[in-house]
Enzyme design. Sequence first.
Site: not given
Ligand code: VAH
Length: 310
Positions: A8-10, A139
Amino acid sequence: RILLTGALGQIGSELTTTLQHKYGVDNVIATDIRYSDGAFGEDARFETLDIMDGNRLNELVKNNNVDTIIHLAAMLSANAEHHPQRAWEINMTGLMNSLEVAREHDCKFFTPSSIGAFGPSTIKQSTPQITVQRPTSMYGVSKVASELLCDYYYTKYGLDTRGLRFPGLISYLTPPGGGTTDYAVDIYYKAVEEGSYTSFLSAGTYLDMMYMPDAIQATVDLLEADPSRLKNRNAYNVTAMSIEPEMIAAEIKKHIPDFTLSYDVDPVRQGIADSWPDAIDPTAAKEEFGFSPLYDLEKMTKDMLEKVQK
Ligand code: VAH
């Protein structure tokens, strides 16, 4: 059969429907921690799955003869910076659960990495496929670890793992949640709804971006690529454009002349964006599986505004 986590994600919301059309509804099992009645059509296979529950994933893969796992469930960069320990848990334990099930059932395996896997000490222009990766966001740390873990499962167990370092992805079907590049999606919605947008990233913040149709095509092309051609696997640099907020605004003004862009910079997301490259080099993807994006800023803007206005 193909099973997707985070459907359901982008990315998942568009990749699931593409795979249903390509391989048949019965051959695609969409899963997400949230249940969404009727998502992907009434005939769709949709199961709830918390990726922290490896046993349930194992049952779904075993009981449905799944031979390909597309692991998309993850926390994105901005949210991850506000909840780093939870982000590590979801992004890494979730991935390990998924890789272990793939190993158990010898599934082809795809999971996305990101330009977030690079850091401030990485060369910012024409960032090579193989270079310094010392990200300073949680991340990014989880994405580098994911790339290495997927390579490990390929080298140690022969698992057919493949991945793409996605740039910011722009789409109209499901707005992204918690990313640093989300401004590049929000700007189109606000341009149509309000004729103006206030960006949380400053003017001149160059980032790699790509329109979702090109990201979906690259994923399908990589999954279908002849494995003997894949030297890099986890994970290929892919990008279609290197842009900053003023460039998007100028393109939008060709369609909405009175559009205005202002700034209210978010130091957390600005810090993340500043640590990422400006423009990565996708040559390896082009050479090894024919990556070839179709949308530039002009073509993407025209399509986004048409779709958002509907
Ligand atoms: C984010 N949309 O903004 C993701 C992606 C390069 C960006 O990894 O974390």
